[in-house]
Design an enzyme around this catalytic site. Structure first.
Site, PDB file in Angstrom:
ATOM      1  N   ASP A  69      43.583  29.871  43.508  1.00 48.22           N
ATOM      2  CA  ASP A  69      42.555  29.946  44.548  1.00 48.22           C
ATOM      3  C   ASP A  69      42.698  28.786  45.547  1.00 48.22           C
ATOM      4  OD1 ASP A  69      40.383  30.947  45.874  1.00 48.22           O
ATOM      5  OD2 ASP A  69      38.890  30.148  44.500  1.00 48.22           O
TER       6      ASP A  69
ATOM      7  N   ASN B 147      40.036  42.169  46.760  1.00 43.69           N
ATOM      8  CA  ASN B 147      40.753  41.597  47.915  1.00 43.69           C
ATOM      9  C   ASN B 147      41.053  42.630  49.010  1.00 43.69           C
ATOM     10  OD1 ASN B 147      42.651  39.231  45.894  1.00 43.69           O
ATOM     11  ND2 ASN B 147      40.825  38.866  47.129  1.00 43.69           N
TER      12      ASN B 147
HETATM   13  C1  FPP Z   1      43.426  32.880  46.769  1.00 42.07           C
HETATM   14  O1  FPP Z   1      43.263  32.048  47.892  1.00 42.07           O
HETATM   15  C2  FPP Z   1      44.698  33.534  46.787  1.00 42.07           C
HETATM   16  C3  FPP Z   1      44.896  34.879  46.889  1.00 42.07           C
HETATM   17  C4  FPP Z   1      43.822  35.863  47.011  1.00 42.07           C
HETATM   18  C5  FPP Z   1      46.223  35.440  46.896  1.00 42.07           C
HETATM   19  C6  FPP Z   1      47.212  34.756  46.026  1.00 42.07           C
HETATM   20  C7  FPP Z   1      48.519  35.046  46.606  1.00 42.07           C
HETATM   21  C8  FPP Z   1      49.554  34.212  46.687  1.00 42.07           C
HETATM   22  C9  FPP Z   1      49.604  32.880  46.090  1.00 42.07           C
HETATM   23  C10 FPP Z   1      50.730  34.630  47.461  1.00 42.07           C
HETATM   24  C11 FPP Z   1      51.378  35.911  47.028  1.00 42.07           C
HETATM   25  C12 FPP Z   1      51.733  35.938  45.597  1.00 42.07           C
HETATM   26  C13 FPP Z   1      52.902  36.320  45.039  1.00 42.07           C
HETATM   27  C14 FPP Z   1      52.956  36.430  43.581  1.00 42.07           C
HETATM   28  C15 FPP Z   1      54.095  36.624  45.820  1.00 42.07           C
HETATM   29  P1  FPP Z   1      42.164  32.459  48.938  1.00 42.07           P
HETATM   30  O2  FPP Z   1      42.845  33.211  50.035  1.00 42.07           O
HETATM   31  O3  FPP Z   1      41.055  33.178  48.284  1.00 42.07           O
HETATM   32  O4  FPP Z   1      41.704  31.052  49.437  1.00 42.07           O
HETATM   33  P2  FPP Z   1      40.246  30.637  49.927  1.00 42.07           P
HETATM   34  O5  FPP Z   1      39.327  30.860  48.754  1.00 42.07           O
HETATM   35  O6  FPP Z   1      40.417  29.208  50.273  1.00 42.07           O
HETATM   36  O7  FPP Z   1      39.928  31.494  51.101  1.00 42.07           O
END
Ligand code: FPP
Length: 246
Positions: A21, A69
């Site tokens: 996260d 998501n």
């Molecule tokens: C959470 O950060 C992250 C995600 C919802 C996506 C995770 C994806 C990756 C790390 C990249 C793709 C993965 C692979 C395996 C290729 P957030 O966007 O919710 O952050 P925030 O809470 O600060 O908005």
């Protein structure tokens, strides 16, 4: 003595689950668009995956995309799906070099066709690897997984293939996406949020939870080692008393 040598190899968790996260906030802090955070999140995915395999973790489960998501802006969803395809294609050789088998948990039938195909090809091309399983939770939510398991069980009962008296916790576990895998002993969530967010609700029943105040793109091998050491210092009682454990 290297940092990794502080880990007690006789008490390694077999399975680590991670809620990656904070990509968006990490990017915002730098005045950059959210996708910049996700791109840097991918770098952390690579570092942590390879470090976990090197340490001797058998299963690493990463929450990459939840069923919730899909509600993000379309531009971010598209970018995440593209990133997934690019990363999987680019990383197949290194997954094979490091003995890592790719697996997906979640309803991947609903992913865009290009993402689904890339994922299925990578799963096929890494299926002989035996050092570590990398589970990507994609279009995953624990409530979906549990309802899906209940439907499978109800169908077996309805067809006369299963007796209600044979349904127990072990049987139920085997109907989940993680069938055949041990439950995670350790869950790590970055970004300071202290929630489970519909992740592995059944499997986390006795898991040690670690919430870190850093964003996912900043999570490095040394943090993973610290988390494993902290896990090893916890007393896992499973309902017993301390005295009973000694
Ligand atoms: C959470 O950060 C992250 C995600 C919802 C996506 C995770 C994806 C990756 C790390 C990249 C793709 C993965 C692979 C395996 C290729 P957030 O966007 O919710 O952050 P925030 O809470 O600060 O908005």
């Amino acid at each position: 003595m290297s940092k990794q040598e502080h880990i007690d190899n006789s008490k390694l968790p077999k399975h680590i689950a991670v809620i990656m996260d904070g990509n968006g906030r990490w990017a915002k802090q730098k005045g950059m668009p959210r996708i910049f955070g996700h791109k840097n999140g991918v770098k952390a995915v690579k570092e942590i995956t390879e470090a976990a395999a090197k340490i001797g973790i058998e299963y690493l489960t990463l929450y990459a995309f939840s069923t919730e998501n899909w509600n993000r802006p379309a531009i971010e969803v598209d970018a995440l799906m593209r990133l997934l395809v690019e990363t999987i294609k680019k990383e197949i050789n290194d997954l094979n070099k490091n003995g890592i088998r790719l697996n997906a948990i979640g309803d991947i039938s609903k992913l865009p066709p290009r993402s689904k195909t890339a994922l299925e090809e990578a799963i096929e091309e890494t299926k002989a690897n035996s050092k570590m399983v990398l589970n990507l939770a994609l279009n995953y939510s624990a409530k979906w997984e549990i309802v899906n398991a209940v439907q499978k069980i109800a169908t077996s009962v309805q067809n006369g293939d299963l007796n209600v008296s044979n349904i127990d916790a072990d049987y139920f576990s085997q109907q989940l996406e993680t069938a055949g895998m041990p439950d995670p002993e350790l869950l790590i969530r970055t970004s300071g949020e202290k929630r489970i967010s519909n992740y592995l609700l059944w499997q986390l029943a006795y898991t040690e939870l670690l919430f870190l105040d850093i964003y996912w793109p900043d999570f490095k091998e040394s943090h993973l080692i610290d988390c494993i050491i902290e896990y090893q210092n916890r007393e896992r009682r499973f309902g017993k008393t301390s005295e009973q454990l000694t």
